[in-house]
Design a protein around this motif. Structure first.
Motif, PDB file in Angstrom:
ATOM      1  N   ILE A   1      88.399  55.070  20.189  1.00 23.16           N
ATOM      2  CA  ILE A   1      87.654  56.197  20.738  1.00 23.16           C
ATOM      3  C   ILE A   1      88.426  56.716  21.938  1.00 23.16           C
ATOM      4  CG2 ILE A   1      85.546  56.943  21.923  1.00 23.16           C
ATOM      5  CD1 ILE A   1      84.037  54.789  20.375  1.00 23.16           C
ATOM      6  N   GLY A   2      88.729  58.005  21.921  1.00 22.49           N
ATOM      7  CA  GLY A   2      89.366  58.628  23.076  1.00 22.49           C
ATOM      8  C   GLY A   2      88.298  59.115  24.038  1.00 22.49           C
ATOM      9  N   ALA A   3      88.400  58.680  25.299  1.00 18.22           N
ATOM     10  CA  ALA A   3      87.416  59.088  26.307  1.00 18.22           C
ATOM     11  C   ALA A   3      87.973  60.149  27.250  1.00 18.22           C
ATOM     12  CB  ALA A   3      86.942  57.878  27.105  1.00 18.22           C
ATOM     13  N   THR A   4      89.171  60.646  26.958  1.00 24.00           N
ATOM     14  CA  THR A   4      89.718  61.800  27.667  1.00 24.00           C
ATOM     15  C   THR A   4      89.511  63.010  26.765  1.00 24.00           C
ATOM     16  OG1 THR A   4      91.398  60.442  28.746  1.00 24.00           O
ATOM     17  CG2 THR A   4      91.753  62.814  28.731  1.00 24.00           C
ATOM     18  N   ILE A   5      88.602  63.872  27.147  1.00 23.29           N
ATOM     19  CA  ILE A   5      88.240  65.030  26.332  1.00 23.29           C
ATOM     20  C   ILE A   5      88.966  66.244  26.904  1.00 23.29           C
ATOM     21  CG2 ILE A   5      86.354  66.276  25.238  1.00 23.29           C
ATOM     22  CD1 ILE A   5      86.249  63.195  24.913  1.00 23.29           C
ATOM     23  N   GLY A   6      90.111  66.592  26.307  1.00 30.01           N
ATOM     24  CA  GLY A   6      90.912  67.672  26.875  1.00 30.01           C
ATOM     25  C   GLY A   6      91.311  67.329  28.297  1.00 30.01           C
ATOM     26  N   ALA A   7      90.823  68.112  29.246  1.00 36.18           N
ATOM     27  CA  ALA A   7      91.127  67.887  30.661  1.00 36.18           C
ATOM     28  C   ALA A   7      90.080  67.039  31.362  1.00 36.18           C
ATOM     29  CB  ALA A   7      91.248  69.233  31.374  1.00 36.18           C
ATOM     30  N   HIS A   8      89.147  66.452  30.594  1.00 35.02           N
ATOM     31  CA  HIS A   8      87.994  65.787  31.196  1.00 35.02           C
ATOM     32  C   HIS A   8      88.020  64.276  30.938  1.00 35.02           C
ATOM     33  CE1 HIS A   8      86.097  69.743  31.895  1.00 35.02           C
ATOM     34  NE2 HIS A   8      86.735  70.059  30.775  1.00 35.02           N
ATOM     35  N   ASP A   9      88.012  63.510  32.007  1.00 36.86           N
ATOM     36  CA  ASP A   9      87.996  62.051  31.938  1.00 36.86           C
ATOM     37  C   ASP A   9      86.544  61.573  31.936  1.00 36.86           C
ATOM     38  OD1 ASP A   9      88.184  59.334  32.248  1.00 36.86           O
ATOM     39  OD2 ASP A   9      89.316  59.385  34.121  1.00 36.86           O
ATOM     40  N   MET A  10      86.102  60.992  30.814  1.00 41.80           N
ATOM     41  CA  MET A  10      84.710  60.562  30.690  1.00 41.80           C
ATOM     42  C   MET A  10      84.545  59.050  30.794  1.00 41.80           C
ATOM     43  SD  MET A  10      83.518  63.532  30.531  1.00 41.80           S
ATOM     44  CE  MET A  10      81.801  63.039  30.436  1.00 41.80           C
ATOM     45  N   THR A  11      85.591  58.362  31.251  1.00 44.90           N
ATOM     46  CA  THR A  11      85.553  56.899  31.283  1.00 44.90           C
ATOM     47  C   THR A  11      84.525  56.344  32.266  1.00 44.90           C
ATOM     48  OG1 THR A  11      87.363  56.818  32.909  1.00 44.90           O
ATOM     49  CG2 THR A  11      87.964  56.706  30.574  1.00 44.90           C
ATOM     50  N   SER A  12      84.073  57.148  33.206  1.00 47.36           N
ATOM     51  CA  SER A  12      83.091  56.667  34.185  1.00 47.36           C
ATOM     52  C   SER A  12      81.653  56.775  33.696  1.00 47.36           C
ATOM     53  CB  SER A  12      83.237  57.434  35.509  1.00 47.36           C
ATOM     54  OG  SER A  12      82.954  58.815  35.322  1.00 47.36           O
TER      55      SER A  12
END
Length: 389
Positions: A243-254
């Protein structure tokens, strides 16, 4: 009050001579004072006192609507005892609090916790847990009931027949890996109305796999995106799926569903978490594709992110590992709206299997080295959804 005789020997040395004397002192320390909390209650619910561990636990029944950050407890102390911090109205018990009880010359420390008992429902078409036959659903149920004492199984028939009150549950989890076409019982008018009412009134949902399609049935999602819906027996593959948690320019890992997850990071900063290793996999996706194009933008256009999240009122949390733009959406948080006041997690990525098949030559034992990531994301999702809105 006990008196203690204390003998003090005074020793001096002078010119090689030894002198000593003994004096008797009487102590007035009161070591028998009572520093035990006699009772601790919240709105009539008595706490369970464990004197050995010096803990007190107050468990409030589900449905009380108590605010843990605004509690007015009652405590009964022995005569002469003082408690710190002082018991007042509007105390915050979001986390356990250590209290010190002092009575004269002695003290003790209690850790007091206030929690609300609530239940999480595991949805299914089988009559009971033992009747689940699909291997991933069975494995998910085994993991869930081994880890959640407050978990209860709910069959759709029980919802239809009025045998269960959905309002007793903080979260409903439906892990559906059996059939891309949702079962007829889920579309039953009575069941659908009760599920919709639950969600609209603030009930929270975690849907995995084919269950994600139910968000359209419930009316929460309405846009008719192109979809990748995988079914069939599956195939053997040597890749690691993620699963990629970097959505384009958005880091959703938090985001809370990723708490404690160790991400791999590529040279360009892209972060991803592996979820299934080489071997046989079923690839039962239920994901949105061509999301940017649907709204009239290119896959790399930042406007695509803005319009997709706004149009659907979602947080875009995950894509197939390796996707670096706004082409597809596989993991989302569906935010509360005026009509649907509950929170929801959409987990539609096909590699999210609770049981990797023991088949093929690459991994004949079906051991997934990344199963712990699936377990932790599921745990985080359930815990996040269990929090009051």
């Amino acid at each position: 009050m006990k008196k203690y005789l204390i003998y003090i020997i005074l020793v001096t040395f002078s010119a090689g001579l030894f002198y000593s004397c003994e004096e008797e002192y009487t102590s007035t320390l009161n070591l028998d004072a009572d520093v035990k909390i006699q009772s601790f209650s919240v709105e009539g619910t008595e706490g369970e006192i464990n004197e050995k561990n010096k803990t007190i636990t107050v468990t409030i029944e589900s449905g009380s609507n108590i605010d843990l950050s605004n509690i007015s407890p009652e405590v009964v102390l022995p005569e002469g005892a003082v408690i710190t911090p002082a018991i007042t109205s509007n105390m915050d018990f979001s986390n356990p609090i250590d209290f010190t009880i002092v009575n004269g010359d002695v003290y003790s420390v209690y850790t007091i916790s206030v929690t609300e008992q609530f239940f999480i429902g595991f949805l299914g078409t089988a009559t009971n847990v033992s009747g689940i036959t699909e291997d991933d659903q069975q494995a998910a149920a085994e993991w869930f009931f081994a880890n959640y004492d407050n978990g209860k199984y709910i069959s759709f028939d029980a919802i239809k027949n009025g045998e269960v009150d959905l309002n007793d549950f903080r979260v409903l989890w439906w892990y559906n890996d059996a059939e891309r076409d949702l079962p007829a019982i889920a579309h039953d008018a009575t069941v659908l109305n009760k599920m919709k009412e639950y969600y609209q009134n603030g009930g929270n949902l975690l849907f995995n796999g084919y269950a994600c399609g139910y968000f359209w049935t419930l009316g929460r999602l309405t846009n008719t995106y192109n979809m990748v819906i995988g079914d069939g027996a599956g195939f053997e593959n040597g890749d690691t799926w993620a699963i990629g948690a970097t959505i384009g320019a958005h880091d959703m890992t938090s985001h809370p569903i990723y708490n404690g997850i160790t991400f791999n990071q590529d040279g360009d900063g892209y972060q991803w978490v592996p979820i299934i290793g080489p071997g046989y996999r079923e690839d039962h996706n239920y994901v949105i594709v061509e999301a940017a194009g649907y709204h009239g933008y290119g896959n790399g256009d930042e406007n695509a992110y803005a319009v997709f999240t706004s149009a659907n009122k979602v947080r875009w949390l995950g894509v197939w590992g390796g996707i670096r733009d706004y082409f597809m959406a596989g993991v989302m948080e569906l935010l509360p709206t005026d009509e649907y006041q509950g929170k929801a997690i959409y987990q539609g990525i096909g590699g999210f299997e609770f049981n990797q098949n023991a088949a093929g030559e690459l991994n004949p034992d079906g051991v997934n080295p990344y199963q712990s990531n699936i377990n932790l994301i599921s745990k985080n999702s359930l815990n996040y959804l269990s929090q009051k809105n």
